[in-house]
Each structure stands twice: as C-alpha cells, then as structure tokens.
Design a protein around this motif. Sequence first.
Motif, PDB file in Angstrom:
ATOM      1  N   PRO A  51       9.305  -3.915   2.576  1.00  0.00           N
ATOM      2  CA  PRO A  51      10.207  -3.844   3.715  1.00  0.00           C
ATOM      3  C   PRO A  51      10.675  -5.230   4.136  1.00  0.00           C
ATOM      4  CG  PRO A  51       8.102  -2.775   4.227  1.00  0.00           C
ATOM      5  CD  PRO A  51       7.992  -3.320   2.860  1.00  0.00           C
ATOM      6  N   CYS A  73      -1.231  -5.443   2.783  1.00  0.00           N
ATOM      7  CA  CYS A  73      -0.788  -4.046   2.797  1.00  0.00           C
ATOM      8  C   CYS A  73      -2.022  -3.150   2.767  1.00  0.00           C
ATOM      9  CB  CYS A  73       0.106  -3.747   1.600  1.00  0.00           C
ATOM     10  SG  CYS A  73       0.493  -2.002   1.439  1.00  0.00           S
ATOM     11  N   PRO A  74      -2.242  -2.388   3.826  1.00  0.00           N
ATOM     12  CA  PRO A  74      -3.481  -1.604   3.907  1.00  0.00           C
ATOM     13  C   PRO A  74      -3.527  -0.438   2.925  1.00  0.00           C
ATOM     14  CG  PRO A  74      -2.106  -1.207   5.835  1.00  0.00           C
ATOM     15  CD  PRO A  74      -1.409  -2.252   5.030  1.00  0.00           C
ATOM     16  N   TYR A  75      -2.404  -0.087   2.340  1.00  0.00           N
ATOM     17  CA  TYR A  75      -2.394   1.069   1.441  1.00  0.00           C
ATOM     18  C   TYR A  75      -2.305   0.671  -0.027  1.00  0.00           C
ATOM     19  CZ  TYR A  75      -1.617   3.410   5.831  1.00  0.00           C
ATOM     20  OH  TYR A  75      -1.747   3.854   7.110  1.00  0.00           O
ATOM     21  N   THR A  77      -0.012  -0.608  -1.529  1.00  0.00           N
ATOM     22  CA  THR A  77       1.286  -0.184  -2.044  1.00  0.00           C
ATOM     23  C   THR A  77       1.867  -1.248  -2.964  1.00  0.00           C
ATOM     24  OG1 THR A  77       1.736   1.049  -0.038  1.00  0.00           O
ATOM     25  CG2 THR A  77       3.637   0.415  -1.359  1.00  0.00           C
ATOM     26  N   LEU A  78       1.761  -2.498  -2.514  1.00  0.00           N
ATOM     27  CA  LEU A  78       2.468  -3.576  -3.204  1.00  0.00           C
ATOM     28  C   LEU A  78       1.617  -4.172  -4.311  1.00  0.00           C
ATOM     29  CD1 LEU A  78       3.771  -5.388   0.001  1.00  0.00           C
ATOM     30  CD2 LEU A  78       4.986  -3.733  -1.405  1.00  0.00           C
ATOM     31  N   CYS A 102       5.481   3.363   0.288  1.00  0.00           N
ATOM     32  CA  CYS A 102       5.229   2.584   1.494  1.00  0.00           C
ATOM     33  C   CYS A 102       4.963   3.550   2.642  1.00  0.00           C
ATOM     34  CB  CYS A 102       6.434   1.706   1.791  1.00  0.00           C
ATOM     35  SG  CYS A 102       6.444   1.012   3.443  1.00  0.00           S
ATOM     36  N   MET A 104       5.086   2.934   5.740  1.00  0.00           N
ATOM     37  CA  MET A 104       5.848   2.539   6.927  1.00  0.00           C
ATOM     38  C   MET A 104       4.949   2.224   8.125  1.00  0.00           C
ATOM     39  SD  MET A 104       9.231   4.969   6.643  1.00  0.00           S
ATOM     40  CE  MET A 104       9.808   4.560   8.268  1.00  0.00           C
ATOM     41  N   CYS A 105       4.048   1.269   7.922  1.00  0.00           N
ATOM     42  CA  CYS A 105       3.142   0.836   8.998  1.00  0.00           C
ATOM     43  C   CYS A 105       3.966   0.379  10.197  1.00  0.00           C
ATOM     44  CB  CYS A 105       2.291  -0.338   8.557  1.00  0.00           C
ATOM     45  SG  CYS A 105       1.555  -0.156   6.954  1.00  0.00           S
ATOM     46  N   ILE A 108       3.988  -3.380  10.449  1.00  0.00           N
ATOM     47  CA  ILE A 108       4.548  -4.007   9.235  1.00  0.00           C
ATOM     48  C   ILE A 108       3.762  -5.252   8.798  1.00  0.00           C
ATOM     49  CG2 ILE A 108       6.764  -4.266   8.092  1.00  0.00           C
ATOM     50  CD1 ILE A 108       8.206  -3.754  10.598  1.00  0.00           C
ATOM     51  N   PRO A 109       2.486  -5.088   8.440  1.00  0.00           N
ATOM     52  CA  PRO A 109       1.657  -6.255   8.125  1.00  0.00           C
ATOM     53  C   PRO A 109       2.184  -7.114   6.969  1.00  0.00           C
ATOM     54  CG  PRO A 109       0.529  -4.194   7.575  1.00  0.00           C
ATOM     55  CD  PRO A 109       1.732  -3.830   8.343  1.00  0.00           C
ATOM     56  N   CYS A 110       2.878  -6.482   6.023  1.00  0.00           N
ATOM     57  CA  CYS A 110       3.384  -7.244   4.881  1.00  0.00           C
ATOM     58  C   CYS A 110       4.398  -8.286   5.342  1.00  0.00           C
ATOM     59  CB  CYS A 110       4.005  -6.316   3.844  1.00  0.00           C
ATOM     60  SG  CYS A 110       5.172  -5.139   4.545  1.00  0.00           S
ATOM     61  N   ILE A 126       9.910  -0.620  11.878  1.00  0.00           N
ATOM     62  CA  ILE A 126       9.879  -0.207  10.462  1.00  0.00           C
ATOM     63  C   ILE A 126      10.953   0.845  10.167  1.00  0.00           C
ATOM     64  CG2 ILE A 126       8.105   1.574  10.804  1.00  0.00           C
ATOM     65  CD1 ILE A 126       8.451  -0.714   7.715  1.00  0.00           C
TER      66      ILE A 126
HETATM   67  S1  SF4 Z   1       4.938  -1.252   5.644  1.00  0.00           S
HETATM   68 FE1  SF4 Z   1       4.286  -2.896   4.277  1.00  0.00          FE
HETATM   69  S2  SF4 Z   1       2.083  -2.942   4.576  1.00  0.00           S
HETATM   70 FE2  SF4 Z   1       2.760  -0.951   5.340  1.00  0.00          FE
HETATM   71  S3  SF4 Z   1       2.563   0.431   3.583  1.00  0.00           S
HETATM   72 FE3  SF4 Z   1       4.647  -0.361   3.600  1.00  0.00          FE
HETATM   73  S4  SF4 Z   1       4.506  -2.108   2.200  1.00  0.00           S
HETATM   74 FE4  SF4 Z   1       2.438  -1.645   2.801  1.00  0.00          FE
END
Ligand code: SF4
Lengths: 286, 306
Positions: A51, A73-75, A77-78, A102, A104-105, A108-110, A126
Amino acid sequence: MSAPKSKKPMDRRRFLKDASRGVAGCALAGMGLTQFVSDARALPAQAIRPPGALEESDFLAACIRCGLCVRDCPYDTLSLAELGLDGPATGTPFFTARDVPCEMCEDIPCVVACPTGALDHNLTNIDDADMGVAVLIDEEACLNALGLRCDVCYRVCPVIDDAITLELRTNERSGAHAIFMPVVHSDACTGCGKCEKSCVLPDESAIKVLPKRIAQAHSADHYKLGWEENNPLVDELIDLPDRLPGSGTDNLAAPGGFLPGDLPDPSMEGGFTSGFKLPGTGGAGQ
Amino acid sequence: MSDKTKLPVGYEAIRDKGWLNAHKFLLLRRASQLFFLALFLLGPWFGIWWFKGNLSGSLTFNFLPLTDPFITLQGMVAGHWPALTALIGALIVGVAYAVIGGRVYCSWVCPINPVTDGAHWLHDKLGMTKGWQPKKETRYYVLGMVLIVSMLTGTIAWEFVNPISMVHRGLIFGVGFAWAFVLAVFLFDFAVSRRGWCGHLCPVGAFYGLLGTGSVLRVTANKREACDDCMDCFAVCPEMHVITPALRGSDDDTPLILSPDCTNCGRCIDVCSVDVFEFTHRFDDTPAPGRVRQKSTPAPKADKAA
Ligand code: SF4
Ligand code: SF4
Ligand code: SF4
Ligand code: SF4
C-alpha cells in the motif's frame, strides 16, 4: 634537471591514454548496467506493490530494498523479490494476492516502517490505498456469472458494496432466473487481493487484482458522457443567427424573415407564393 | 630484499608472537563480519527482532535508523528526496565511517570481504599471476558511472547488481539466484584480477574511501626503524600501495597511513614480527625516525618493491 622535463609530456600522454581507457571501459560497463536495469525494471502483472507504493518509476528511485515493510507486516503478506525467482526488481517488496493478500491493516504498519517514503507516508487511511484493481477476468468460469450463487469474492471484500457489488442480470440460459454478476468499481477497490485469494475456483482465480496500469483504460479527453451530471455535451450554448425562409433573411425589421403582409393566404387561393426570393431570380419561386 | 622475504608470509610473526597474536585482527575482523550478519539473522532465525532490515537500511531496537549513504545518494541522484528517517540514518552512518575510516566498512562489515579474501587466498595458494590490474583511479570512474546511470534511469542503479546487498539481503530475506553474483566476484578475483573487485572496481568501497578521507582512526608505521624488509605486510595488505609512503618515509614524512584506500583491516599489524605498525589517531605526532641509515641507497629500491 632535463630528465624530468622530458618525462612530462610522456606522463601527460600516458595519463590521457589511461584516463580515456578508463572512461571508455566505464562507459561500456555503464551501458551494460543501463540495459540490465531497464530489463530488470519490468514489473509482472501478478506482483502487487505494498500500500502507498509510489508510481513504479519513482519507486525504484526511492526504495532502498531494506525490507522493513516486510518485517512489519503482521500477516507476512510482503516479501522481497529474489533474483531470478520472482518477477520484480530484485530485493523490492511485493505480494502475490492469490498466495497472501493484504489485510488492509488500519494502522498500515508497512507504510509507517518505510524509512525512505517509497511507501508514501501521506497514506493514512487504508481505504485510500491503490495497490491495483480487481478484475473479474474469467466470466466463463465465475460461478456467479454462470447463474449460481457463490458470492465469495463479494462477501470477503473489506470494502463490500463499494468495491464489489452484485449486479442483477437476466439469466438468458434459463430465461427465468437472475445472474448476480460481481462488478468491481475501481474508485473504491484498494487492490488488496482478498477477493482473488478467496475465489473458490481451484488454481487460478476468476477475479484477479491487476496493477492499474494494466487493468484500466482511459477514455480520450474529448469524449463526453452526456448522461453524467455536470458533463454537458457542449461546453456552452452557442447562439447562431436564425436563418429562416422569408423575404430578406437579414431583415432586422422582421427578425423572423417574414413581414406580416408576406404571409401566404391561409386559404391558399391563387396558389402559394413564397415570400422567399432566391437572389437573381426576380423573385419567382420554383 | 633480505633473505627473510623468501620465508612464507607470516612465518616469523607466528614464530615470534604466537599464532593467535599473528592473526588477532584477522580473527576480530571475521568475528565482526559475522556479528553484523548475525544481528540481522536473530530475527528471521530466532524471532528476536532487535535488528530489522539489512545493510541498505535498518532499524535497531525500534529506535535507531541506519541507512547506507551511498544508496541514499543514488536515490537522490535518481530524483527521489528520501523521507527524514532515511536521511538521519544515512547521516549517522556517514559520520560514523567518516570518523573511524570509510573503508572500515569494507574490512569489518562487508559480507563480500570474506569472499574476495577467500579468492585471494586460493589465488595465492595456486601461485597464479596477478592478471589484469586496472588503474588505481578505475574505482572512481565506476563510482561516477553508477551515479550517471542512476540519474539516467531514475533508479538506484547499483542495487540491481550490487553483490554486497545481494548476499547480505539474500542471507536474511532469501537468496534466489543472487549467489551467482557472489560466485562471479569470487571467480573474478581468483582468476581474472588479483584483488580486483574490492581493490580496483567496487564503487561502494570507492565511496566509503572518499567518505573516510579525513578519518581519525589510522594505522601508523611508527616503529618503521625496526623494519627488517620481510615484505610480509605488503603481501597481506589488500591495498599495498598505501604502506609505502608511511613505512619507507624519511624522518620528516609522517608514519601514518593516510591513504583513504587503507581499509583499517590491521593485517599489517598482525603479520609484522617486529611490531612496526599499530592503530592510532591521525593527530598522533609521536616522532618516528625513518630508516635513516639506509636512506641513500634503498629508497628507490623500496619503491620498486611496493
Ligand atoms: S496493510 Fe501493509 S502491513 Fe497490513 S497486511 Fe497489508 S501489506 Fe501487510
Ligand atoms: S520499507 Fe520502504 S524502502 Fe524498505 S523495502 Fe519497503 S518500500 Fe523499500
Ligand atoms: S481487491 Fe477485491 S477484496 Fe480488495 S478491495 Fe478490491 S474488490 Fe475488494
Ligand atoms: S469467488 Fe470466484 S467464482 Fe465465486 S463469485 Fe467470486 S469470482 Fe466468481
């Protein structure tokens, strides 16, 4: 004393030779590097940037490939692209929606983690993310498109009813049923890929997130959709001079071109005489 | 040249100081290189996230940002003004290396250093010829070329091929085929050009060298009087031309090794059996008499030896 003097031009010549050789070698290497960079810049359609990622051309000037976005990214994803295995420029962050979308935290920690601003810190909501846009890419396989009620992509969408809606259509095959067609709206879709991840079809998903540069077309500037509000077909009304049949179309005394006396007898007795005269015909009508 | 020149490199140092003392800085250096890699592996391997990121950019204890100044510079040239965090990080790293010696990065941190050292070791073992030796300015040409390509392509150009980030990031985040770049550097140094990569071409080393031009931490040859011409320091030094002015200088010449090319690796200190070298700071003006007695004749000869 004479020895060093005679050496000087030699030194200069040697220096010039070495320097030009070095410069030429580096120019060659530089051309190779430029070529390599240009090749490696291509971003495959399935690789979605995190994002807030800047436009790809700016992104490669900004991202230092530190992986801090990946780490936060807590999931999970990246990931950072690995040379020769993943498509994007080596070491740059991306995700593959079908694998891990993603989530969609909200915080948005990323984006927060990115030290360079390659992920734009102005992205604070987000829902404004613009990673790509989902496209129902296979209408022949999508269960909803076949007239069944799957709806899974619609239901998992974090922006349900804005990003994906189900549009009612007639089922031409049965003639008696409805088709609930999943339709994506690019202004609301964030490109998170939840729909692509969740599509119930085996292997490939019928709905896929694509980068906007691939998924979106733009109408030409001069096209006007007349039915849209505030979008008149012409910019402003043009008042053209009225030119109607009658005696003297430029007759300011009778702006309509007809003098009251010129009006033909409504009973049409004696035939019809037009008040309109073609120039040079003596006033006789055809 | 004395007879001692013909003894194996480091032979007398090991005999006189013991193996450990004759390899002190080498071991410390390897430990340091491992340390900087291990820091970043704590996270992915053991789940301890004290240090996140890699050498290009990192965050320590969720507080201290560090950024590679050379990468930051390329980004700027490519047209992106980095966010404050990256700028602060680059400033911290830049100042640190400017003080302790720019090329300390090369010998104490860079993960490619063990690779090129390994290539040199094998190269030596097999008694190979030195091969292609680019001019000493070449690395600065390469540095300039990288900046120009960054500007033209609008990308951080060196990061597409930089074997340092390839291996460091690779070990931490997944390597892909990046090992091929490492292998290429090894083969280049082993078969094409002795000490070719770090010593002549790498623009990262060139950049850090320039950064550390005025660095405080320096090696000095202050006991140069005691030198017995065994030539071992020249054999181990990755940038041997830096030693000559200090070691062979006369009374008035500084014994400090001031060339920005010196990587502060300390191998010369290790390998000298008579302890000519030591670490000091650049303002150290302890008098260090040159080898006055031999001054008249061996001076030109020494030049050749270098
Ligand atoms: S918003 Fe960023 S940190 Fe959250 S799941 Fe999506 S890529 Fe990962
Ligand atoms: S945190 Fe920013 S600079 Fe680092 S890899 Fe991610 S996008 Fe690139
Ligand atoms: S990618 Fe799919 S799930 Fe995500 S916002 Fe767009 S339509 Fe919804
Ligand atoms: S989940 Fe797949 S099959 Fe189901 S409606 Fe969505 S696109 Fe069609």
